[in-house]
Design a protein around this motif. Structure first.
Motif, PDB file in Angstrom:
ATOM      1  N   UNK A 176      11.083  20.681  72.276  1.00 56.65           N
ATOM      2  CA  UNK A 176      11.448  22.085  72.459  1.00 56.65           C
ATOM      3  C   UNK A 176      10.261  22.861  72.999  1.00 56.65           C
ATOM      4  N   UNK A 177      10.498  23.656  74.034  1.00 60.32           N
ATOM      5  CA  UNK A 177       9.485  24.537  74.595  1.00 60.32           C
ATOM      6  C   UNK A 177       9.899  25.978  74.312  1.00 60.32           C
ATOM      7  N   UNK A 178       8.957  26.808  73.803  1.00 61.58           N
ATOM      8  CA  UNK A 178       9.222  28.214  73.525  1.00 61.58           C
ATOM      9  C   UNK A 178       8.284  29.047  74.375  1.00 61.58           C
ATOM     10  N   UNK A 179       8.769  29.689  75.440  1.00 55.96           N
ATOM     11  CA  UNK A 179       7.897  30.497  76.295  1.00 55.96           C
ATOM     12  C   UNK A 179       7.426  31.737  75.563  1.00 55.96           C
ATOM     13  N   UNK A 180       6.168  32.079  75.753  1.00 56.90           N
ATOM     14  CA  UNK A 180       5.603  33.245  75.082  1.00 56.90           C
ATOM     15  C   UNK A 180       5.882  34.528  75.834  1.00 56.90           C
ATOM     16  N   UNK A 181       6.047  34.465  77.127  1.00 58.05           N
ATOM     17  CA  UNK A 181       6.305  35.654  77.917  1.00 58.05           C
ATOM     18  C   UNK A 181       7.069  35.251  79.183  1.00 58.05           C
ATOM     19  N   UNK A 182       7.531  36.251  79.909  1.00 60.00           N
ATOM     20  CA  UNK A 182       8.300  35.997  81.128  1.00 60.00           C
ATOM     21  C   UNK A 182       7.421  35.392  82.205  1.00 60.00           C
ATOM     22  N   UNK A 183       8.079  34.624  83.121  1.00 61.19           N
ATOM     23  CA  UNK A 183       7.340  34.000  84.216  1.00 61.19           C
ATOM     24  C   UNK A 183       7.904  32.630  84.547  1.00 61.19           C
ATOM     25  N   UNK A 184       7.251  31.937  85.484  1.00 64.88           N
ATOM     26  CA  UNK A 184       7.671  30.597  85.874  1.00 64.88           C
ATOM     27  C   UNK A 184       6.826  29.563  85.147  1.00 64.88           C
ATOM     28  N   UNK A 185       7.495  28.526  84.667  1.00 64.59           N
ATOM     29  CA  UNK A 185       6.834  27.480  83.895  1.00 64.59           C
ATOM     30  C   UNK A 185       7.234  26.123  84.477  1.00 64.59           C
ATOM     31  N   UNK A 186       6.275  25.250  84.606  1.00 64.45           N
ATOM     32  CA  UNK A 186       6.488  23.890  85.094  1.00 64.45           C
ATOM     33  C   UNK A 186       6.425  22.936  83.918  1.00 64.45           C
TER      34      UNK A 186
END
Length: 216
Positions: free
Chosen positions: A6-16
């Motif tokens: 599971x990945x939990x993004x901390x803020x908006x944006x593009x993630x690879x």
């Protein structure tokens, strides 16, 4: 088996998300297998107002927690105040009064008067201190006290002070020597009192085993 990541993004944006390599052993063919899952690129949007966890209900809950903590603090302070008023403060006042009326406190008043005041004030403080001692004669008298507990030099200094107090001509007294004489007599009195108390305590001790002593 199933593995979950599971990945939990901390803020908006593009993630690879990088490639994921998985190794496993094929027990049927006795062979090691390695599989690679291709990575992906994700675009994370900014959370909307409806998705925010700080809802009006949760804000009210936070305020309720604050009010509960404040109420607990007020009740605790009230309980401590009642304890101080009804128990601690009266006990403290009694202790302070007993300390002010103790023998060491009155002796200190005498030494202060001898160092700063005249013979009248010094004599008054000296006799008030003597009245706090457990002397056999009442009221306390200075000459018998010095005769019982002082030395020759101390008795001489006290006699000089009594002459000044009685306004006899050509009489004088030394403040420091008078204080030293009274302090020495006081120490002798306290030592004798402690020895007498110790002897009395030993005399009042009961046998450790009265029945055994009677049998003997």
């Amino acid at each position: 088996r199933t593995e979950t990541l599971t990945y939990v993004p901390a803020q908006a944006g593009e993630y690879r998300i990088p490639d994921i390599s998985i190794s496993w052993w094929d027990i049927k063919h006795n062979k090691l297998h390695r599989e690679t899952l291709e990575g992906i690129t994700l675009t994370v949007a900014k959370a909307s107002q409806s998705d925010s966890t700080d809802t009006p209900m949760s804000a009210a809950g936070k305020w309720l927690q604050h009010w509960k903590a404040l109420l607990f603090l007020v009740l605790l302070l009230g309980a401590l105040w009642l304890l101080w008023q009804r128990r601690l403060y009266p006990a403290w006042k009694r202790k302070q009064a007993a300390r002010r009326d103790s023998e060491p406190a009155w002796f200190k008043r005498f030494t202060n008067a001898a160092g700063k005041e005249g013979p009248d004030e010094t004599m008054a403080a000296l006799m008030q201190w003597l009245d706090r001692l457990q002397l056999p004669d009442r009221p306390a008298r200075l000459r018998p006290f010095m005769h019982a507990y002082g030395d020759d030099h101390g008795r001489e200094q006290v006699e000089k002070f009594i002459e000044v107090f009685n306004r006899q001509p050509d009489s004088e007294w030394n403040t420091q020597q008078l204080i030293a004489a009274i302090r020495s007599a006081r120490n002798n009195y306290l030592k004798q009192s402690r020895r007498a108390a110790d002897k009395q305590g030993v005399g009042n001790l009961q046998p450790l085993n009265p029945s055994m002593m009677m049998d003997e």
